[in-house]
Design a protein around this motif. Structure first.
Motif, PDB file in Angstrom:
ATOM      1  N   ARG A 264       0.835  -1.209   0.000  1.00  0.00           N
ATOM      2  CA  ARG A 264       0.000   0.000   0.000  1.00  0.00           C
ATOM      3  C   ARG A 264       0.870   1.260   0.000  1.00  0.00           C
ATOM      4  O   ARG A 264       0.566   2.244  -0.679  1.00  0.00           O
ATOM      5  CB  ARG A 264      -0.913  -0.025   1.227  1.00  0.00           C
ATOM      6  CG  ARG A 264      -1.963   1.068   1.235  1.00  0.00           C
ATOM      7  CD  ARG A 264      -2.668   1.149   2.574  1.00  0.00           C
ATOM      8  NE  ARG A 264      -3.283  -0.110   2.958  1.00  0.00           N
ATOM      9  CZ  ARG A 264      -3.281  -0.594   4.202  1.00  0.00           C
ATOM     10  NH1 ARG A 264      -2.690   0.061   5.171  1.00  0.00           N
ATOM     11  NH2 ARG A 264      -3.864  -1.738   4.482  1.00  0.00           N
ATOM     12  N   TRP A 265       1.981   1.215   0.765  1.00  0.00           N
ATOM     13  CA  TRP A 265       2.895   2.378   0.783  1.00  0.00           C
ATOM     14  C   TRP A 265       3.362   2.693  -0.629  1.00  0.00           C
ATOM     15  O   TRP A 265       3.539   3.857  -0.997  1.00  0.00           O
ATOM     16  CB  TRP A 265       4.127   2.092   1.637  1.00  0.00           C
ATOM     17  CG  TRP A 265       3.874   2.006   3.109  1.00  0.00           C
ATOM     18  CD1 TRP A 265       2.751   2.441   3.769  1.00  0.00           C
ATOM     19  CD2 TRP A 265       4.739   1.450   4.098  1.00  0.00           C
ATOM     20  NE1 TRP A 265       2.883   2.176   5.103  1.00  0.00           N
ATOM     21  CE2 TRP A 265       4.086   1.570   5.337  1.00  0.00           C
ATOM     22  CE3 TRP A 265       5.999   0.860   4.056  1.00  0.00           C
ATOM     23  CZ2 TRP A 265       4.649   1.125   6.530  1.00  0.00           C
ATOM     24  CZ3 TRP A 265       6.563   0.415   5.237  1.00  0.00           C
ATOM     25  CH2 TRP A 265       5.892   0.549   6.457  1.00  0.00           C
ATOM     26  N   THR A 266       3.612   1.640  -1.432  1.00  0.00           N
ATOM     27  CA  THR A 266       4.090   1.857  -2.800  1.00  0.00           C
ATOM     28  C   THR A 266       3.068   2.665  -3.586  1.00  0.00           C
ATOM     29  O   THR A 266       3.426   3.612  -4.299  1.00  0.00           O
ATOM     30  CB  THR A 266       4.329   0.502  -3.507  1.00  0.00           C
ATOM     31  OG1 THR A 266       5.010  -0.355  -2.610  1.00  0.00           O
ATOM     32  CG2 THR A 266       5.130   0.675  -4.782  1.00  0.00           C
ATOM     33  N   ALA A 267       1.794   2.304  -3.448  1.00  0.00           N
ATOM     34  CA  ALA A 267       0.749   3.021  -4.182  1.00  0.00           C
ATOM     35  C   ALA A 267       0.632   4.463  -3.684  1.00  0.00           C
ATOM     36  O   ALA A 267       0.478   5.398  -4.484  1.00  0.00           O
ATOM     37  CB  ALA A 267      -0.580   2.298  -4.027  1.00  0.00           C
ATOM     38  N   ILE A 268       0.741   4.639  -2.380  1.00  0.00           N
ATOM     39  CA  ILE A 268       0.644   6.003  -1.823  1.00  0.00           C
ATOM     40  C   ILE A 268       1.806   6.855  -2.337  1.00  0.00           C
ATOM     41  O   ILE A 268       1.621   7.983  -2.790  1.00  0.00           O
ATOM     42  CB  ILE A 268       0.632   5.947  -0.276  1.00  0.00           C
ATOM     43  CG1 ILE A 268      -0.669   5.285   0.204  1.00  0.00           C
ATOM     44  CG2 ILE A 268       0.802   7.338   0.332  1.00  0.00           C
ATOM     45  CD1 ILE A 268      -0.676   4.900   1.675  1.00  0.00           C
ATOM     46  N   GLU A 269       3.014   6.298  -2.304  1.00  0.00           N
ATOM     47  CA  GLU A 269       4.182   7.050  -2.778  1.00  0.00           C
ATOM     48  C   GLU A 269       4.102   7.316  -4.275  1.00  0.00           C
ATOM     49  O   GLU A 269       4.548   8.360  -4.750  1.00  0.00           O
ATOM     50  CB  GLU A 269       5.478   6.310  -2.447  1.00  0.00           C
ATOM     51  CG  GLU A 269       5.847   6.346  -0.990  1.00  0.00           C
ATOM     52  CD  GLU A 269       5.841   7.754  -0.391  1.00  0.00           C
ATOM     53  OE1 GLU A 269       6.198   8.726  -1.081  1.00  0.00           O
ATOM     54  OE2 GLU A 269       5.449   7.884   0.783  1.00  0.00           O
ATOM     55  N   ALA A 270       3.536   6.361  -5.014  1.00  0.00           N
ATOM     56  CA  ALA A 270       3.397   6.559  -6.461  1.00  0.00           C
ATOM     57  C   ALA A 270       2.525   7.784  -6.737  1.00  0.00           C
ATOM     58  O   ALA A 270       2.797   8.540  -7.671  1.00  0.00           O
ATOM     59  CB  ALA A 270       2.797   5.315  -7.112  1.00  0.00           C
TER      60      ALA A 270
END
Ligand code: NDP
Length: 466
Positions: A264-270
């Protein structure tokens, strides 16, 4: 006795395995765990390796057991526990002693901790491969000051997985760079898993294959271009029988997937980076949606289940494997593009080819294809991976299969969110003249946001009121 070459705090699943790995590679290690009994049990069960392990009962005894300048690995839950542990440890340490957070920290926390540490040595390293990886060779993504990394690199490289003899332990950049790369790894992992789950759904519901045939298909795919740890274990999962009922294991597992949040962090950072990673986002959405079991059951009762069964031979397992190859390339292209954007945004100079290399063994997404990706990124790290000659050629031969599988799935009600989003990404990425001119027109119409003209001139406005 201050003679251990390294110390480790937190003898849970990962910490215990990592400590044994370190001892197994010939390094003396001191360990400490919040619950004393765990330390005693760990040392007692370490067998011959106990000669290299010093179990300690207090933090003071732990610190005194490590040769200065010390290096101490934290393997505790991410978040406040790490801050608390650092706060408890620092007063006992000298200015040259190095703290290494090896848990799954959010890279923004690692950035903050590195800044708080100031001149005091601190590293944040991402460790992938689960318990077995930690015990026998994980993939290690390091972040922090390079000179601090160099102090412990010999140990981290020795305990890491090896790809054709090359250690999978690399310094990625300053501060939270290692934990950032680990987060993207986990995002790709989610997407890889989701696309495989979609192929499973097509085989089970679309083609009507039983679990034995599905297992055999994955085993077959594991001999070709899709060869990877995740394909291998998917075959093994499909082949396993539930000892309680005698049914296929997959038939007794609830279809609701959990997550600890790193994907989920990856999507938020994206989103922060404006990096398009639709396949990874689709995979996260699919997990969230999977947990809405009651709503899905109500939906099926209300609308009726989609037919899902595909007409005979309209999709073959061979076409499906090509679709998966295309989906995988597109997903990794998105992940590496996101890493490139983060590298610019944070001024990290992230080594894209080395990232592909460090993922070739030890971690959950390990695969042979990553070796080819490393070559392509070495050739030109600034080019989107899908445009690299080798991958462009494979995509040219497989995107038709992806389109066919997605289209047939859509026609018959099989949900393929990750594969579909990969196809949409592909089509968008080969459309020189897209449709955002309409969005710019709308934005200017209602908000006078301005637009660029194709015949020159920025911040132009349309004659909307005329
Ligand atoms: P476990 O729950 O198995 O172990 C946690 C460890 O942290 C235990 O030793 C525990 O000690 C200790 N701990 C918990 N709370 C505190 C506290 N407040 N103060 C001091 N020590 C504490 O976790 P894992 O080993 O699975 O995970 C450790 C880290 O590794 C996490 O950041 C995780 O995200 C990451 N990670 C995990 C992977 C996995 O596959 N499991 C893969 C990659 C990374 P006690 O015995 O006293 O409870």
């Amino acid at each position: 006795m201050s003679n251990a070459e390294i110390g480790l705090i937190g003898l849970g699943t990962m910490g215990a395995a990592l400590a044994l790995n370190i001892a197994d590679n010939g390094f003396d290690i001191a360990v400490w765990n919040r619950t004393e009994a765990t330390t005693q049990r760990f040392v007692a069960e370490a067998g011959a390796l106990c000669e290299r392990i010093t179990g300690t009962q207090t933090l003071e005894e732990f610190v005194a057991s490590i040769a200065p300048p010390r290096a101490i690995i934290l393997m505790v839950p991410a978040g406040k526990v790490v801050d608390d542990q650092i706060a408890a440890l620092r007063p006992l340490l000298g200015p040259d002693d190095l703290i290494i957070d090896a848990g799954n920290a959010n890279f923004r926390d690692t950035n903050r901790r590195a800044q708080e540490a100031g001149e005091l040595p601190f590293l944040g390293i991402g460790v992938s491969g689960g318990e077995e990886g930690a015990r026998f060779g994980p993939s290690i993504m390091g972040g922090g000051n390079r000179t601090h990394w160099d102090r412990v690199a010999h140990i981290l490289k020795a305990i890491s997985a090896k790809y054709k003899g090359e250690p999978c332990a690399t310094w990625m950049g300053q501060e939270g760079a290692g934990h950032f790369v680990k987060a993207v790894h986990n995002g790709i992992e989610y997407a890889d898993m989701q696309m495989i789950a979609e192929s499973y759904g097509i085989m089970r519901d679309g083609l009507g294959l039983d679990h034995g045939a599905i297992a055999e298909t994955y085993a077959e795919w594991d001999k070709g271009p899709l060869r990877s740890y995740l394909i291998e274990i998917s075959g093994k999962v499909a082949a396993t029988t539930d000892p309680q009922t005698g049914q296929p294991m997959l038939d007794v597992i609830v279809d609701a997937a959990g997550q600890k949040g790193t994907g989920r962090w990856t999507a938020i950072e994206a989103q922060h980076l404006a990096a398009p990673i639709p396949t990874i986002e689709a995979a996260i959405v699919a997990r969230n949606l999977s947990s809405q079991r009651d709503a899905r059951t109500a939906g099926e009762a209300l609308f009726g289940a989609a037919p899902r069964r595909l007409p005979h031979d309209i999709v073959t397992v061979s076409t499906l494997s090509k679709a998966l190859i295309a989906g995988k390339i597109l997903c990794y292209a998105q992940g590496f593009d996101m890493i490139a954007k983060a590298s610019d945004e944070f001024g990290w100079a992230l080594p894209l080819p080395a990232i592909a290399e460090v993922w070739r063994a030890g971690c959950i997404i390990r695969s042979d294809m990553l070796d080819d990706m490393a070559d392509a990124l070495r050739d030109d790290p600034n080019r989107n991976l899908m445009m690299a000659p080798n991958f462009a050629k494979i995509l040219s031969n497989t995107h038709g299969a992806l389109r066919h599988v997605v289209a047939q799935s859509a026609m018959h009600g099989l949900a393929t969110p990750a594969l579909s989003s990969g196809l949409a990404y592909f089509d968008a990425m080969r459309t020189a003249r897209g449709t955002a001119n309409m969005i710019q027109g709308q934005r200017d119409f209602f908000g006078a946001h301005g637009f660029a003209r194709i015949d020159g001139g920025t911040d132009q406005h349309g004659p909307w009121g005329a």
